[in-house]
Design a protein around this motif. Sequence first.
Motif, short mmCIF file in Angstrom:
data_model
loop_
_atom_site.label_atom_id
_atom_site.label_comp_id
_atom_site.label_asym_id
_atom_site.label_seq_id
_atom_site.Cartn_x
_atom_site.Cartn_y
_atom_site.Cartn_z
N ARG A 31 34.91 -60.39 62.00
CA ARG A 31 34.37 -60.60 60.51
C ARG A 31 34.87 -60.04 59.31
O ARG A 31 34.44 -60.22 58.30
CB ARG A 31 32.76 -60.68 60.51
N VAL A 54 26.36 -66.06 58.07
CA VAL A 54 27.82 -65.88 58.33
C VAL A 54 28.08 -67.17 59.14
O VAL A 54 29.35 -67.50 59.40
CB VAL A 54 27.96 -64.69 59.42
N LYS A 58 31.82 -68.95 60.15
CA LYS A 58 32.14 -68.93 61.52
C LYS A 58 32.90 -70.23 61.70
O LYS A 58 33.78 -70.36 62.22
CB LYS A 58 31.23 -68.58 62.36
N ASP A 280 32.94 -57.91 54.33
CA ASP A 280 32.26 -58.98 54.53
C ASP A 280 30.78 -59.01 53.91
O ASP A 280 30.57 -58.14 53.10
CB ASP A 280 31.86 -59.43 56.11
#
Length: 325
Positions: A31, A54, A58, A280
């Motif tokens: 990440r 996330v 992803k 991130d």
Amino acid sequence: MSHTNYNPIEEVLEKIKANGGWVNAHSHLDRAYSLTAETFTLSNSYLKDKWHLVDDMKRKSTVDDIYFRMEKAITFMLEQGVQAIGSFIDCDEVIEDRSIQAAQRLKDNYGKDIQIRFANQVLKGVIDPKAREWFDLSSDFVDIIGGLPAKDYGQEEEHLDILMSTAKAKNKLVHVHVDQFNTDEEKETEQLARKTIEFGLQGKVSAVHSISVAAHPRKYRYELYDLIKEADMNVISCPTAWIDHNRTERLAPSHNSVTPVDEMVPRGINVAFGTDNINDIYKPYSDGHLLTELRVMLEACHYYDVDSLAKIATTNGLKVLGLDK
């Protein structure tokens, strides 16, 4: 009469170099550098919400995308003189096996330059059938069985039973995210230590974070340290990942939201450290500097022992990654 200036950080750095270089015992390389101007606003979200937020990133990430992020992070680690790194990688129905593929490529290309150990990040838990499927599949690939009991809230015991039995069957280490919310309601480190003893996995298990330990009264903390010692359990601190913890109105012993390294090390507990997330939505400003992590840890814990700090940054990390043979 001249007095030569003494700078202890220089001595710590010399000892780190003499021990072969830094060890980043906990990160999330797949990440790293995934933040965009659009997703930056998500950084203020609650941790449990981020576990789902996330997903979009992803879902859109190709194997190449993940690999380039991981490679960028590894390159920076090498520039700092890092000798070994432990990284969780996402393994679930959203990202499927793309992080695994990228991780294998990273090992193939950089395994000679830096020792890399992977653990499976189970953001969907391990009890839901689909999540369990991906946990089982990824457990064959990774070096370390990863856990996140809070994801299976109310079923933490079962979550840990699955991790421990899998680790025992495959003869692998276990790293578990515990006590992440800085509150005395959490006793996950204790639960993990008891499970370690129950499964006979002494010396094989590491608690990642354990920041809530500092929110408990002194009597509880020191009883817990004895239990951790009995379990021969390691603890991994990620200082800048938690120094940002929001203040609350809950009453607790005065403490920083950082693993109480200053109490653990003198009790004989093996403590290592790591960067956790880099650039991130979890840690948008984190740049992956190990020296920054060390500085935040030693200041937050008021822990100035030169030899111990050097070991936390090197040999202790090798131990938690199973590289101290």
